[in-house]
Motif scaffolding. Structure first.
Motif, PDB file in Angstrom:
ATOM      1  N   LYS A 192       1.029  -1.333   0.276  1.00  0.00           N
ATOM      2  CA  LYS A 192       0.258  -0.574  -0.107  1.00  0.00           C
ATOM      3  C   LYS A 192       1.055   1.212   0.004  1.00  0.00           C
ATOM      4  CE  LYS A 192      -3.431  -2.503   2.756  1.00  0.00           C
ATOM      5  NZ  LYS A 192      -4.248  -1.763   3.965  1.00  0.00           N
ATOM      6  N   SER A 249       0.547   3.371   2.315  1.00  0.00           N
ATOM      7  CA  SER A 249       1.393   4.429   3.066  1.00  0.00           C
ATOM      8  C   SER A 249       2.115   3.263   3.545  1.00  0.00           C
ATOM      9  CB  SER A 249      -0.243   3.803   4.225  1.00  0.00           C
ATOM     10  OG  SER A 249      -0.362   2.395   4.150  1.00  0.00           O
ATOM     11  N   ASP A 250       2.503   1.793   3.527  1.00  0.00           N
ATOM     12  CA  ASP A 250       3.519   1.515   3.542  1.00  0.00           C
ATOM     13  C   ASP A 250       4.419   1.153   2.618  1.00  0.00           C
ATOM     14  OD1 ASP A 250       2.227  -0.454   5.527  1.00  0.00           O
ATOM     15  OD2 ASP A 250       1.343  -2.054   3.852  1.00  0.00           O
TER      16      ASP A 250
END
Length: 81
Positions: free
Chosen positions: A2, A4-5
């Protein structure tokens, strides 16, 4: 992975917030590709985070020269003197 990762990994590795925002903006247009992100990080003076260069490791070339001590085996039967 993702977005966010990816942002979290870059934050953990010390990438500035402004550089993270620019890289995420570029990736939104071209897609999140680990090679592309690492190229952008290298352009900005950071090290690679998402790809591993296995050719740079020399551990497999010197596997015979490990520093492990030999093992002395104990006899199975007791020896009386």
């Amino acid at each position: 992975m993702k977005v966010s990762d990816v942002v979290f990994e870059m934050e953990l590795n010390g990438v500035d917030a402004a550089d993270i925002a620019e890289i995420v903006a570029l990736c939104e247009n071209k897609g999140f590709n680990s090679d592309f992100i690492d190229e952008e990080l290298l352009k900005r003076g950071y090290t690679k985070i998402f790809t591993i260069d296995y050719d740079s490791y020399d551990d497999y070339d010197n596997w015979e020269e490990d520093e492990y001590a030999s093992i002395e085996k104990f006899p199975h039967r007791q020896q009386y003197s």
